[in-house]
Each structure stands twice: as structure tokens, then as C-alpha cells.
Enzyme design. Structure first.
Site, PDB file in Angstrom:
ATOM      1  N   HIS A   7      -6.327   3.887   3.593  1.00 10.16           N
ATOM      2  CA  HIS A   7      -5.099   4.584   3.260  1.00 10.16           C
ATOM      3  C   HIS A   7      -3.963   3.585   3.301  1.00 10.16           C
ATOM      4  O   HIS A   7      -3.951   2.703   4.160  1.00 10.16           O
ATOM      5  CB  HIS A   7      -4.838   5.725   4.256  1.00 10.16           C
ATOM      6  CG  HIS A   7      -3.844   6.714   3.743  1.00 10.16           C
ATOM      7  ND1 HIS A   7      -2.501   6.509   3.845  1.00 10.16           N
ATOM      8  CD2 HIS A   7      -4.026   7.895   3.096  1.00 10.16           C
ATOM      9  CE1 HIS A   7      -1.884   7.541   3.283  1.00 10.16           C
ATOM     10  NE2 HIS A   7      -2.781   8.388   2.813  1.00 10.16           N
ATOM     11  N   ASP A  44      -9.253  13.021   1.896  1.00 13.83           N
ATOM     12  CA  ASP A  44     -10.050  13.351   0.717  1.00 13.83           C
ATOM     13  C   ASP A  44     -11.538  13.186   0.946  1.00 13.83           C
ATOM     14  O   ASP A  44     -12.347  13.703   0.173  1.00 13.83           O
ATOM     15  CB  ASP A  44      -9.627  12.469  -0.464  1.00 13.83           C
ATOM     16  CG  ASP A  44      -8.283  12.906  -0.982  1.00 13.83           C
ATOM     17  OD1 ASP A  44      -8.036  14.112  -0.971  1.00 13.83           O
ATOM     18  OD2 ASP A  44      -7.497  12.039  -1.377  1.00 13.83           O
TER      19      ASP A  44
HETATM   20  N1  ACO Z   1     -13.693   0.324   0.143  1.00 12.95           N
HETATM   21  C1  ACO Z   1     -13.888  -0.996   0.331  1.00 12.95           C
HETATM   22  N2  ACO Z   1     -12.919  -1.887   0.616  1.00 12.95           N
HETATM   23  C2  ACO Z   1     -11.672  -1.405   0.716  1.00 12.95           C
HETATM   24  C3  ACO Z   1     -11.384  -0.020   0.544  1.00 12.95           C
HETATM   25  C4  ACO Z   1     -12.452   0.845   0.253  1.00 12.95           C
HETATM   26  N3  ACO Z   1     -12.235   2.154   0.076  1.00 12.95           N
HETATM   27  N4  ACO Z   1     -10.049   0.187   0.707  1.00 12.95           N
HETATM   28  C5  ACO Z   1      -9.515  -1.009   0.973  1.00 12.95           C
HETATM   29  N5  ACO Z   1     -10.489  -1.981   0.985  1.00 12.95           N
HETATM   30  C6  ACO Z   1     -10.300  -3.389   1.313  1.00 12.95           C
HETATM   31  C7  ACO Z   1      -9.671  -4.166   0.150  1.00 12.95           C
HETATM   32  O1  ACO Z   1     -10.655  -4.702  -0.703  1.00 12.95           O
HETATM   33  C8  ACO Z   1      -8.895  -5.222   0.897  1.00 12.95           C
HETATM   34  O2  ACO Z   1      -9.806  -6.190   1.334  1.00 12.95           O
HETATM   35  P1  ACO Z   1      -9.327  -7.739   1.451  1.00 12.95           P
HETATM   36  O3  ACO Z   1      -8.247  -7.748   2.483  1.00 12.95           O
HETATM   37  O4  ACO Z   1     -10.572  -8.475   1.860  1.00 12.95           O
HETATM   38  O5  ACO Z   1      -8.846  -8.128   0.073  1.00 12.95           O
HETATM   39  C9  ACO Z   1      -8.378  -4.491   2.147  1.00 12.95           C
HETATM   40  O6  ACO Z   1      -9.354  -3.459   2.379  1.00 12.95           O
HETATM   41  C10 ACO Z   1      -7.004  -3.870   1.996  1.00 12.95           C
HETATM   42  O7  ACO Z   1      -7.019  -3.020   0.851  1.00 12.95           O
HETATM   43  P2  ACO Z   1      -5.779  -2.752  -0.089  1.00 12.95           P
HETATM   44  O8  ACO Z   1      -6.265  -2.269  -1.416  1.00 12.95           O
HETATM   45  O9  ACO Z   1      -4.858  -3.928  -0.078  1.00 12.95           O
HETATM   46  O10 ACO Z   1      -5.058  -1.577   0.693  1.00 12.95           O
HETATM   47  P3  ACO Z   1      -3.966  -0.633   0.090  1.00 12.95           P
HETATM   48  O11 ACO Z   1      -3.171  -0.145   1.238  1.00 12.95           O
HETATM   49  O12 ACO Z   1      -3.246  -1.295  -1.028  1.00 12.95           O
HETATM   50  O13 ACO Z   1      -4.840   0.543  -0.587  1.00 12.95           O
HETATM   51  C11 ACO Z   1      -6.051   2.545  -0.912  1.00 12.95           C
HETATM   52  C12 ACO Z   1      -5.056   1.773  -0.020  1.00 12.95           C
HETATM   53  C13 ACO Z   1      -5.593   2.507  -2.396  1.00 12.95           C
HETATM   54  C14 ACO Z   1      -6.102   3.997  -0.467  1.00 12.95           C
HETATM   55  C15 ACO Z   1      -7.433   1.877  -0.794  1.00 12.95           C
HETATM   56  O14 ACO Z   1      -7.866   1.880   0.553  1.00 12.95           O
HETATM   57  C16 ACO Z   1      -8.484   2.536  -1.691  1.00 12.95           C
HETATM   58  O15 ACO Z   1      -8.605   2.178  -2.876  1.00 12.95           O
HETATM   59  N6  ACO Z   1      -9.269   3.525  -1.128  1.00 12.95           N
HETATM   60  C17 ACO Z   1     -10.213   4.267  -1.914  1.00 12.95           C
HETATM   61  C18 ACO Z   1      -9.501   5.336  -2.737  1.00 12.95           C
HETATM   62  C19 ACO Z   1      -9.043   6.492  -1.888  1.00 12.95           C
HETATM   63  O16 ACO Z   1      -9.767   7.023  -1.065  1.00 12.95           O
HETATM   64  N7  ACO Z   1      -7.799   6.945  -2.142  1.00 12.95           N
HETATM   65  C20 ACO Z   1      -7.220   8.101  -1.468  1.00 12.95           C
HETATM   66  C21 ACO Z   1      -6.032   7.736  -0.695  1.00 12.95           C
HETATM   67  S1  ACO Z   1      -5.500   9.108   0.264  1.00 12.95           S
HETATM   68  C22 ACO Z   1      -4.619  10.068  -0.754  1.00 12.95           C
HETATM   69  O17 ACO Z   1      -4.094   9.691  -1.770  1.00 12.95           O
HETATM   70  C23 ACO Z   1      -4.498  11.449  -0.325  1.00 12.95           C
END
Ligand code: ACO
Length: 428
Positions: free
Chosen positions: A306, A363
Site C-alpha cells: 500500500h 482488497d
Molecule cells: N508484489 C511484489 N512486489 C511489490 C508489491 C507487490 N504487490 N508491491 C510493491 N512491491 C515492491 C516493489 O517492486 C518495490 O520493490 P523494490 O524496492 O525492490 O523496487 C517495493 O515493493 C516498493 O514498491 P512501490 O511500487 O515503490 O510502492 P508504492 O508505494 O509506489 O506502490 C502499490 C504501492 C501500488 C499499492 C503497490 O504495492 C502495488 O502495486 N500493489 C499491488 C496492487 C494493489 O494491491 N493495489 C491496491 C492498493 S489498495 C487500494 O487502492 C484500496
């Protein structure tokens, strides 16, 4: 502690006031930055940018706290119903019995949708994604309710709010019924707000509608948990569209489109599709964990991580419990739930997820409940929109009442410098 922050650039010092929120959150007020320094800030994704001051929702991602107007999400989910929460979010206080009854009565008085709207819905193919349909229908409502809201009039504002709270659930129910090939129906004004939504969605033409308190309570709770989440992508969209003084319905329609994306509200659909795919592939959760960790693989574990919660999502805790209860009460044994539990267990113990503070978000579990309630996967994000409606309204109202300026970020241009035009015949 100083209440000013100092920026030093090329030997010059600039001071900016530090603002403090009621929960001691600190922000540097850079309103005068460009005028005094000639510079802007660069913050893609607004990870460090407060776009507004707001009195609606407080969340602390590190501590896993979420409060609407000062009340914890845990207490509200347990003790309040969705309509009370909607009132609280929009108007700032929990309603007393009289105020709640009047609010509900005013909503009921607006709960019809122009019959012509059915023709618009008719024009969509059955295969259309319900979020596209819902956003279009919400836009179309403007044509049937053209009077613009005079935001200086509390009466006008209130009327617009009850109108959309009344008509939106009808659009949601119609979107579902079209998908299922069921006749478009109206609800029953004798029922509670959420019960009526449930009936509008599920009543079959050839059967008497039977009240099921477990299903209604689960739906109510899910709607409360989704009702607001401060300046997320769709809410920021609603506020920024509204900041141009576009109307409430137009701003909401834009918010629905923003919510649709799989990185935002669309994640609940993506979670279920992912769980189904893993199940169909033999339920090998370890394989998908490895894919999620592989930087050369675009696969992400949907429902994990998140932007703000870097500890746990308090909504996920409530909803996990609710999912167990609903499935137990309805006597549903769902292999998808087993896949979900397996993934959750592995992720919570895996250093990749632990180090990056990736926990299940709301979610991850909401889709499981929606599925148990018989809501098609493509409708999940529509259910999220239904829950988020009061939050969007509250944020739009606050933004307009505070007279906020039009949202218009700056940029750092990285394109070509000025160059002479090349006529078509001379281009290589
Ligand atoms: N699976 C695997 N790796 C992940 C995931 C995931 N779901 N989420 C983040 N990471 C990793 C990234 O690859 C990154 O790794 P790194 O540091 O080695 O490059 C690190 O964790 C940080 O991730 P970011 O994308 O920079 O985090 P950000 O805060 O920008 O993104 C987000 C948050 C978009 C929710 C992300 O975690 C994601 O894509 N999750 C899956 C989609 C999801 O469940 N969305 C719902 C959000 S809740 C809502 O809207 C109600």
C-alpha cells in the site's frame, strides 16, 4: 522547535512556515516557493506532497490507524451503519436519530432515476466493463439533473448530495442487473439504505425477496471500510476536477474512472483473478511468490502493499475477520480462500515482503466476501465505488467550501529546446 523550515540554495537562505495538523503531522508550507526562489518542487506520484488541509480522515500508515472525523474505523465498522458513516463523513458529526431519519427520508425522495437513463444503459454491450458503464451513467445523470450546484447555498449543496446518494445505488444495481440479464428494478423505500441496495441488486423477478441479515451486514461493513481514505488517487481526482468548478456529478464520474485502475480500486478484481489463476494452475502458491519477487517478471502479488500503510492496513484486519464469518455463516467453502490464506501466510514470513513492509491490503479480502455474496468479479470495483461515494462527496464539499484554488501542478520540462520547423518534404 522552530516553526520555520530553511532552504539554502546557492548561498541564499529562504524560510518557509511549518504547519502542524491536529495529529501533529508537520508540513512545510511552500506556497511562496516559486515566487521567492524561482524553483518548484519535483515529487512524482506526490509521495511527499500534501495537496490540501482536510478535517475528514486521518490515517497513520506506520501505526495502521484510520479514523473518519476522529472515530476509529474499528468502532465505526462495529457500531455504526453505512448511512450514519456517510452523514458523518460529509457533514462532520454523527447524526442524531432525527437528523438520520430526515437524511434518509430526503434520500428516498430522490431515489428514482429517469426512465430515459435505461435507454443509455441499453446501448452498452453486455460485455462492457461495469466501471465504464457506471462512470458513463454517472456523467449522464448530469443531463437529467442539469442545475449546477450553488456552493454558497447549504440547501443547494445538501440537495445535490442527497440526490446522488439516492440515485447512485440504483445505477450500481442496474449495472449489475444488466450484466446478469435481470430486469431493471427499483428498490423499496420501506427498507434501510443498504438493505435496499441489496434488494435492488439481487431481487429476482420470479421470487419473493428474502432478507438475509448476514449478507446485509457484510455489505454494510464493506461499504463503511471503503467510505474514505483521504487523498488517494480517485479522491484527488474528484477534488482536482471539482477545483475547476465542474459539478459534483462530473467530478464523481472522473473519480470512478480513476478508481478503475488495477493499482487502485481495480485491485480487488485483480486479486480474485489472480487467486483463480493460481487455483487453476494447481494452487502452487510458492511458484507465484517467486514470480512476485522476480524483478524480471512484471507479476505483482495483487492485494499486497500500500502506498500509505507500511505496517498493516487496519481495514484488512476487520475484513479478514468478516470474510471468515460470512463464509462460515453462509456455509461456503471456497478453494480460493485456501489459496488466499496460503499466499498470506507465505508472504508474511518472506523477507522480500517483510523488508518492504508489504502486507495484505483491504482488497485482498474484500473480493472473497463479494464473491461469497454472489457479486461477479467485474463488479467488485463498482462495489468499492459505492462505498467510496460518501468520501468523494465529503472531500468535494470540503474543497468547495474552503474555496480552494484550481489544481494545476507545475513540471520540470525535459523535452527539446526550441528548434526550427522542418517542412514535410525535407524530413528524413
Ligand atoms: N508484489 C511484489 N512486489 C511489490 C508489491 C507487490 N504487490 N508491491 C510493491 N512491491 C515492491 C516493489 O517492486 C518495490 O520493490 P523494490 O524496492 O525492490 O523496487 C517495493 O515493493 C516498493 O514498491 P512501490 O511500487 O515503490 O510502492 P508504492 O508505494 O509506489 O506502490 C502499490 C504501492 C501500488 C499499492 C503497490 O504495492 C502495488 O502495486 N500493489 C499491488 C496492487 C494493489 O494491491 N493495489 C491496491 C492498493 S489498495 C487500494 O487502492 C484500496
Amino acid at each position: 522547535m522552530s516553526d520555520k523550515a530553511t532552504l539554502e540554495y546557492q548561498g541564499k537562505k529562504y524560510e518557509f512556515p511549518v504547519v502542524k495538523g491536529t495529529e501533529n503531522e508537520l508540513g512545510i508550507d511552500i506556497k511562496t516557493l516559486r515566487a521567492s526562489t524561482g524553483m518548484v518542487t519535483l515529487d512524482p506520484g506526490f509521495k511527499n506532497t500534501g495537496s490540501c488541509e482536510s478535517a475528514i480522515t486521518f490515517l497513520d500508515g506506520e501505526k495502521g490507524i484510520l479514523r473518519y472525523r476522529g472515530y476509529t474505523i474499528e468502532e465505526l465498522a462495529e457500531k455504526a451503519d453505512f448511512l450514519e458513516v456517510a452523514y458523518l463523513l460529509i457533514f462532520g458529526e454523527l447524526p442524531n436519530k432525527e437528523k438520520l431519519a430526515k437524511f434518509h427520508m430526503d434520500i428516498k425522495a430522490e431515489s428514482h432515476v429517469d426512465e430515459e437513463m435505461k435507454k443509455i444503459l441499453d446501448g452498452f454491450p453486455k460485455s462492457a466493463h461495469p466501471m465504464g458503464v457506471l462512470s458513463s451513467l454517472t456523467s449522464a445523470l448530469i443531463a437529467f439533473n442539469p442545475s449546477s450546484v450553488n456552493v454558497t447555498s447549504e440547501k443547494d449543496m445538501y440537495h445535490a448530495i442527497v440526490r446522488i446518494l439516492a440515485k447512485f445505488p440504483v445505477l450500481v444495481a442496474w449495472t449489475l442487473r444488466k450484466k446478469k440479464g435481470l430486469p431493471l428494478d427499483y428498490g423499496d423505500n420501506a427498507l434501510g439504505y443498504v438493505e435496499n441496495i441489496h434488494k435492488m441488486m439481487f431481487k429476482r423477478p420470479n421470487e419473493e425477496y428474502k432478507r438475509n441479515p448476514v449478507r446485509i451486514e457484510a455489505l454494510d461493513k464493506l461499504l463503511i471500510l471503503h467510505a474514505d481514505h483521504e487523498q488517494n488517487c480517485s479522491t484527488s481526482t474528484v477534488r482536482i476536477v471539482g477545483s475547476s468548478h465542474a459539478g459534483l456529478f462530473a467530478s464523481l464520474s472522473a473519480g470512478i474512472s480513476a478508481l478503475w485502475g488495477p493499482l487502485h480500486g481495480g485491485a480487488n478484481q485483480a486479486v480474485l483473478e489472480m487467486l483463480e489463476a493460481i487455483d487453476a494452475d494447481g494452487g502452487d502458491t510458492a511458484k507465484y511468490m517467486a514470480k512476485a519477487k522476480d524483478k524480471d517478471d512484471p507479476f505483482r502479488l495483487m492485494g499486497f502493499g500500500h502506498r500509505v500503510y507500511k505496517n498493516f492496513d487496519p481495514r484488512a484486519r476487520i475484513i479478514k475477520k468478516a470474510a471468515d464469518e460470512v463464509l462460515g455463516d453462509l456455509g461456503i467453502e471456497d478453494p480460493i480462500l485456501e489459496v488466499a490464506k496460503g499466499l498470506e501466510k507465505e508472504a508474511l514470513e518472506d523477507p522480500y515482503f517483510v523488508d518492504r513492509k508489504l502486507y495484505p491490503n483491504v482488497d485482498f479480502y474484500s473480493g472473497i466476501i463479494y464473491r461469497a455474496l454472489g457479486i461477479p468479479t467485474e463488479m467488485f470495483t463498482v462495489m468499492f465505488a459505492l462505498g467510496r461515494l460518501p468520501g468523494w462527496i465529503a472531500q468535494w464539499r470540503e474543497m468547495r467550501l474552503r474555496g480552494e484554488p484550481i489544481g494545476r501542478p507545475r513540471q520540470i520540462y525535459i523535452g527539446e529546446n526550441q528548434r526550427p520547423f522542418v517542412p514535410l518534404e525535407n524530413r528524413g
